[in-house]
Motif scaffolding. Sequence first.
Motif, PDB file in Angstrom:
ATOM      1  N   ARG A 147       5.939  10.120   3.063  1.00 28.13           N
ATOM      2  CA  ARG A 147       5.528  11.758   3.425  1.00 28.13           C
ATOM      3  C   ARG A 147       6.721  12.387   4.129  1.00 28.13           C
ATOM      4  NH1 ARG A 147       0.172  12.369   2.126  1.00 28.13           N
ATOM      5  NH2 ARG A 147      -0.162  13.855   3.648  1.00 28.13           N
ATOM      6  N   HIS A 148       7.395  11.731   4.951  1.00 33.30           N
ATOM      7  CA  HIS A 148       8.276  12.257   5.960  1.00 33.30           C
ATOM      8  C   HIS A 148       9.759  11.850   5.753  1.00 33.30           C
ATOM      9  CE1 HIS A 148       5.011  14.089   8.065  1.00 33.30           C
ATOM     10  NE2 HIS A 148       4.482  12.923   7.644  1.00 33.30           N
ATOM     11  N   PRO A 149      10.518  12.121   4.353  1.00 36.21           N
ATOM     12  CA  PRO A 149      11.560  11.316   4.190  1.00 36.21           C
ATOM     13  C   PRO A 149      12.788  11.658   5.426  1.00 36.21           C
ATOM     14  CG  PRO A 149      10.946  12.797   2.332  1.00 36.21           C
ATOM     15  CD  PRO A 149      10.101  13.012   3.533  1.00 36.21           C
ATOM     16  N   GLY A 150      13.406  10.529   5.530  1.00 37.63           N
ATOM     17  CA  GLY A 150      14.610  10.512   6.435  1.00 37.63           C
ATOM     18  C   GLY A 150      13.931  10.265   7.878  1.00 37.63           C
ATOM     19  N   ILE A 151      12.703  10.014   8.073  1.00 35.22           N
ATOM     20  CA  ILE A 151      12.077   9.883   9.390  1.00 35.22           C
ATOM     21  C   ILE A 151      12.547   8.577  10.147  1.00 35.22           C
ATOM     22  CG2 ILE A 151       9.939   8.787   8.878  1.00 35.22           C
ATOM     23  CD1 ILE A 151       8.610  10.685  11.026  1.00 35.22           C
ATOM     24  N   ALA A 152      13.064   7.443   9.341  1.00 38.58           N
ATOM     25  CA  ALA A 152      13.649   6.369   9.903  1.00 38.58           C
ATOM     26  C   ALA A 152      14.726   5.847   9.210  1.00 38.58           C
ATOM     27  CB  ALA A 152      12.183   5.278   9.833  1.00 38.58           C
ATOM     28  N   HIS A 153      15.598   5.384  10.185  1.00 42.66           N
ATOM     29  CA  HIS A 153      16.595   4.354   9.513  1.00 42.66           C
ATOM     30  C   HIS A 153      16.406   3.023   9.053  1.00 42.66           C
ATOM     31  CE1 HIS A 153      20.711   2.669   9.211  1.00 42.66           C
ATOM     32  NE2 HIS A 153      20.443   1.813  10.532  1.00 42.66           N
ATOM     33  N   ALA A 154      15.580   2.524   9.680  1.00 38.38           N
ATOM     34  CA  ALA A 154      15.105   1.204   9.297  1.00 38.38           C
ATOM     35  C   ALA A 154      13.789   0.856   9.617  1.00 38.38           C
ATOM     36  CB  ALA A 154      16.117   0.161  10.250  1.00 38.38           C
ATOM     37  N   HIS A 155      13.062  -0.052   9.022  1.00 42.30           N
ATOM     38  CA  HIS A 155      11.690  -0.341   8.900  1.00 42.30           C
ATOM     39  C   HIS A 155      11.384  -1.938   9.000  1.00 42.30           C
ATOM     40  CE1 HIS A 155       7.554  -0.423   7.881  1.00 42.30           C
ATOM     41  NE2 HIS A 155       7.797  -0.451   6.512  1.00 42.30           N
ATOM     42  N   ILE A 156      10.576  -2.177   9.695  1.00 44.12           N
ATOM     43  CA  ILE A 156      10.036  -3.534   9.745  1.00 44.12           C
ATOM     44  C   ILE A 156       8.553  -3.436   9.298  1.00 44.12           C
ATOM     45  CG2 ILE A 156       9.502  -5.689  11.109  1.00 44.12           C
ATOM     46  CD1 ILE A 156      11.935  -5.007  13.070  1.00 44.12           C
ATOM     47  N   ASN A 157       8.167  -4.011   8.313  1.00 46.35           N
ATOM     48  CA  ASN A 157       6.842  -4.160   7.857  1.00 46.35           C
ATOM     49  C   ASN A 157       6.400  -5.462   8.051  1.00 46.35           C
ATOM     50  OD1 ASN A 157       4.302  -3.937   5.915  1.00 46.35           O
ATOM     51  ND2 ASN A 157       5.089  -2.024   5.452  1.00 46.35           N
ATOM     52  N   ILE A 158       5.358  -5.719   8.708  1.00 49.39           N
ATOM     53  CA  ILE A 158       4.512  -7.004   9.119  1.00 49.39           C
ATOM     54  C   ILE A 158       3.303  -7.062   8.612  1.00 49.39           C
ATOM     55  CG2 ILE A 158       3.975  -8.513  10.983  1.00 49.39           C
ATOM     56  CD1 ILE A 158       6.391  -7.396  12.697  1.00 49.39           C
ATOM     57  N   SER A 159       3.103  -8.038   7.822  1.00 47.58           N
ATOM     58  CA  SER A 159       1.846  -8.312   7.041  1.00 47.58           C
ATOM     59  C   SER A 159       1.132  -6.943   6.929  1.00 47.58           C
ATOM     60  CB  SER A 159       1.032  -9.051   8.048  1.00 47.58           C
ATOM     61  OG  SER A 159       1.851 -10.256   8.515  1.00 47.58           O
ATOM     62  N   GLY A 160       1.744  -6.117   6.151  1.00 50.33           N
ATOM     63  CA  GLY A 160       1.397  -4.998   5.573  1.00 50.33           C
ATOM     64  C   GLY A 160       1.092  -5.136   3.973  1.00 50.33           C
ATOM     65  N   ALA A 161       0.940  -3.776   3.339  1.00 51.31           N
ATOM     66  CA  ALA A 161       0.735  -3.923   1.901  1.00 51.31           C
ATOM     67  C   ALA A 161       0.732  -2.306   1.373  1.00 51.31           C
ATOM     68  CB  ALA A 161      -0.893  -4.151   1.703  1.00 51.31           C
ATOM     69  N   PRO A 162       1.191  -2.218   0.317  1.00 49.37           N
ATOM     70  CA  PRO A 162       1.376  -1.005  -0.505  1.00 49.37           C
ATOM     71  C   PRO A 162       0.072  -0.401  -1.250  1.00 49.37           C
ATOM     72  CG  PRO A 162       2.339  -2.669  -1.925  1.00 49.37           C
ATOM     73  CD  PRO A 162       1.795  -3.230  -0.696  1.00 49.37           C
ATOM     74  N   ARG A 163      -0.981  -1.261  -1.128  1.00 49.47           N
ATOM     75  CA  ARG A 163      -2.105  -0.800  -1.630  1.00 49.47           C
ATOM     76  C   ARG A 163      -3.154  -1.807  -1.187  1.00 49.47           C
ATOM     77  NH1 ARG A 163       0.782  -2.346  -5.545  1.00 49.47           N
ATOM     78  NH2 ARG A 163       1.515  -0.325  -5.681  1.00 49.47           N
ATOM     79  N   ALA A 164      -4.261  -1.331  -1.207  1.00 49.73           N
ATOM     80  CA  ALA A 164      -5.610  -2.402  -0.853  1.00 49.73           C
ATOM     81  C   ALA A 164      -5.837  -3.078  -2.053  1.00 49.73           C
ATOM     82  CB  ALA A 164      -6.660  -1.585  -0.279  1.00 49.73           C
ATOM     83  N   LEU A 165      -5.920  -4.392  -2.115  1.00 50.33           N
ATOM     84  CA  LEU A 165      -6.509  -5.006  -3.456  1.00 50.33           C
ATOM     85  C   LEU A 165      -8.009  -5.646  -3.111  1.00 50.33           C
ATOM     86  CD1 LEU A 165      -3.409  -7.468  -3.713  1.00 50.33           C
ATOM     87  CD2 LEU A 165      -3.993  -5.376  -5.157  1.00 50.33           C
ATOM     88  N   PRO A 166      -8.449  -5.867  -4.191  1.00 49.30           N
ATOM     89  CA  PRO A 166      -9.833  -6.082  -4.344  1.00 49.30           C
ATOM     90  C   PRO A 166     -10.609  -7.073  -3.267  1.00 49.30           C
ATOM     91  CG  PRO A 166      -8.952  -6.655  -6.368  1.00 49.30           C
ATOM     92  CD  PRO A 166      -7.801  -6.024  -5.668  1.00 49.30           C
ATOM     93  N   PHE A 167      -9.909  -8.201  -3.010  1.00 44.71           N
ATOM     94  CA  PHE A 167     -10.450  -9.174  -2.071  1.00 44.71           C
ATOM     95  C   PHE A 167     -10.639  -8.436  -0.467  1.00 44.71           C
ATOM     96  CE2 PHE A 167      -9.738 -12.410   1.276  1.00 44.71           C
ATOM     97  CZ  PHE A 167     -10.991 -13.394   0.592  1.00 44.71           C
ATOM     98  N   SER A 168      -9.365  -7.708  -0.347  1.00 44.45           N
ATOM     99  CA  SER A 168      -9.848  -7.226   0.996  1.00 44.45           C
ATOM    100  C   SER A 168     -10.650  -5.956   0.917  1.00 44.45           C
ATOM    101  CB  SER A 168      -8.236  -6.797   1.742  1.00 44.45           C
ATOM    102  OG  SER A 168      -7.597  -5.892   0.655  1.00 44.45           O
ATOM    103  N   ILE A 169     -10.695  -5.365   0.058  1.00 42.87           N
ATOM    104  CA  ILE A 169     -11.564  -4.236  -0.196  1.00 42.87           C
ATOM    105  C   ILE A 169     -13.013  -4.807  -0.210  1.00 42.87           C
ATOM    106  CG2 ILE A 169     -12.638  -2.380  -1.784  1.00 42.87           C
ATOM    107  CD1 ILE A 169      -9.984  -1.966  -2.954  1.00 42.87           C
ATOM    108  N   ALA A 170     -13.371  -5.998  -0.705  1.00 43.28           N
ATOM    109  CA  ALA A 170     -14.496  -6.772  -0.630  1.00 43.28           C
ATOM    110  C   ALA A 170     -15.121  -7.122   0.923  1.00 43.28           C
ATOM    111  CB  ALA A 170     -14.576  -7.771  -1.672  1.00 43.28           C
ATOM    112  N   ILE A 171     -14.106  -7.793   1.263  1.00 44.36           N
ATOM    113  CA  ILE A 171     -14.340  -8.100   2.846  1.00 44.36           C
ATOM    114  C   ILE A 171     -14.654  -6.703   3.899  1.00 44.36           C
ATOM    115  CG2 ILE A 171     -13.326  -8.965   5.027  1.00 44.36           C
ATOM    116  CD1 ILE A 171     -13.722 -11.188   2.961  1.00 44.36           C
ATOM    117  N   ARG A 172     -13.827  -5.816   3.542  1.00 48.67           N
ATOM    118  CA  ARG A 172     -14.121  -4.602   4.402  1.00 48.67           C
ATOM    119  C   ARG A 172     -15.497  -3.931   4.008  1.00 48.67           C
ATOM    120  NH1 ARG A 172      -8.237  -4.106   4.426  1.00 48.67           N
ATOM    121  NH2 ARG A 172      -8.395  -2.752   2.508  1.00 48.67           N
ATOM    122  N   SER A 173     -15.608  -3.895   2.601  1.00 51.19           N
ATOM    123  CA  SER A 173     -17.035  -3.323   2.119  1.00 51.19           C
ATOM    124  C   SER A 173     -18.184  -3.901   2.964  1.00 51.19           C
ATOM    125  CB  SER A 173     -16.917  -3.440   0.688  1.00 51.19           C
ATOM    126  OG  SER A 173     -18.146  -3.035   0.429  1.00 51.19           O
TER     127      SER A 173
END
Lengths: 363, 363
Positions: B161-187
């Motif tokens: 949503r904010h192109p150019g806001i960062a030169h580099a990125h560290i993604n730790i144990s993240g996700a591009p979308r929620a999957l059904p197992f984690s949805i089920a747990i959170r539900s």
Amino acid sequence: MTEFIPPGTRFHPLPSPFPMKRGGALVGAHVAFETWGELNAARDNAVLIVTGLSPDAHAAANEGNPEAGWWEPMLGPGKPIDTDRWFVVCVNSLGSCKGSTGPASMNPSTGALYRLDFPDLSVEDGADAAASVVRGLGITRLACLIGNSMGGMTALSLLQRHPGIAHAHINISGAPRALPFSIAIRSLQREAIRLDPNWNHGQYDEVTYPESGMRMARKLGVITYRSALEWDGRFGRVRLESDRPDEEPFGLEFQVESYLEGHARRFVRRFDPNCYLYLSRSMDWFDLGPDGLRQIHVDKVLAIGVHTDILFPLQQQQEIADGLREGGADATFLPLESPQGHDAFLVDIARFGPAVAGFLATL
Amino acid sequence: MTEFIPPGTRFHPLPSPFPMKRGGALVGAHVAFETWGELNAARDNAVLIVTGLSPDAHAAANEGNPEAGWWEPMLGPGKPIDTDRWFVVCVNSLGSCKGSTGPASMNPSTGALYRLDFPDLSVEDGADAAASVVRGLGITRLACLIGNSMGGMTALSLLQRHPGIAHAHINISGAPRALPFSIAIRSLQREAIRLDPNWNHGQYDEVTYPESGMRMARKLGVITYRSALEWDGRFGRVRLESDRPDEEPFGLEFQVESYLEGHARRFVRRFDPNCYLYLSRSMDWFDLGPDGLRQIHVDKVLAIGVHTDILFPLQQQQEIADGLREGGADATFLPLESPQGHDAFLVDIARFGPAVAGFLATL
């Protein structure tokens, strides 16, 4: 609570008193069972199935009950457990509410339901009760003992406590002891029931019933019985038809939530909450001991597990095969690639059918 | 509920009104944040940390608050995120109760707490709020954006949503979308809170508080944040000191049960239940879209995951690295053998420290 018991169920009276491992004894207790096929003259074609926490003894259709059973595709004429060859017995676990004596049964010493007056229940008690059914049917030695899930624990206990009771053994998604992750899950399931005010220390009835607690417990069960991998393919991020079908704040929105809700609703009134608590705790307590496996004498073993099982993980079935082999068995460990997790044996017949049939063909 | 907010927290006022993705807007809202180190003259040494569901902005000790923070071993002079070199900012998520505006904040239009009148909260709103903090500090482009767990979702949304806001990125144990197992747990976690009569559709107070529901939710969280493997080694089947220390029927008996109870007790009064519900649901809703990752422009990426993570499984971090690489990034996927599951980044500093330090050293 006779509505839990399938028609055609038979009952085997246990010796009275029937001593329980952790103390106390049952008076006038019995075990529900069903059979398929015919016991041959040599009485050497018997197969016993011991089950997971919730199934009844109706594993498949039979003369007494033509309804499909919980393992219908696996059991019958020409099926993987071929009742044209084998005389098959399935018992309902002691402590369950599906016909065997348990916390939902009448306590003969008081005339009221046992509820929490039922003595501590151990997997070993279930094993002793199943052994009594076998003896009662005139069977000295089973051709094969099959145990699924909790039944995999019961089966190992049967072999340990009743040496020589089986020539061969198929252990499916079982375990020689409970590990902390599964203890934690079951503890939380029990807490959900105990926290429900309607549980009322076991003093509920059909009207004031711990429905919410049972629903939570069952949902957590279903989450851990299946696998993330299966659900990715099955549900993905699909939503229910309307964008906000559930008007309650934070209500159901995704298909996976609705699936859990449906499973839970079908279960909560069909299993007695106190029985659930007793059987659940019996699994936590189960531990065959450090030398338990290698002290068991059984001739042939197939230990089947599933990569995606988070509740009874694959290394536990490997341990069963390795330990029984150390005890002298011709033991095979068979890891399957089923995506369905712990419950795969109920649904992945394409993999489990040939595995079980192939092993039985060698007997 | 000011007791949730660490001393030394700073506040960034959001543009007012601040529009929310799913509708509505916040008036007079703000974001809590803390900083470490100094922004250099070129303003090109800034690192932003966006967090998981529950942490506050106090990631480590600083001048405003010498208490240890939730990522203390990772952040400070000479540490993996070296504050002698980097100017580090950590924000408390929008919708949280640790200083940022959320359901536990005063609604200026009514003078009462928002509670369930808070508008629908999306991960994207948290990303926009974090971007506003960055701009407010006079930073045009972050040297690196670090997101953990839910923060891994927030970070991807920030980049999208904010192109150019960062030169580099560290993604730790993240996700591009929620999957059904984690949805089920959170539900199920949300259902535990919603079922607690004291939740009362969000109208609780300190006396009548949904403590049981929060305890259940937290226990289920801790079960899924760690791993079976870790617990086998850590707890095994060890029991509490007395054989039956808990007099309640089916009460605590194993160490793993006591561990969960302790974690839950520490949490339930330190996080607002309505905020928990909102943040939890925001994760279920998150989906970067089918082409989201490859449409992001960022120069260098490190996506770290853990084999034993059942909540944000490893293939999701692989997908992040692959997708951002398709978008032109120099992206590395780093699977770690940590036994601690999803929360490994909080405790397995021996593995995460060098991984993060090594990546930052290349910038």
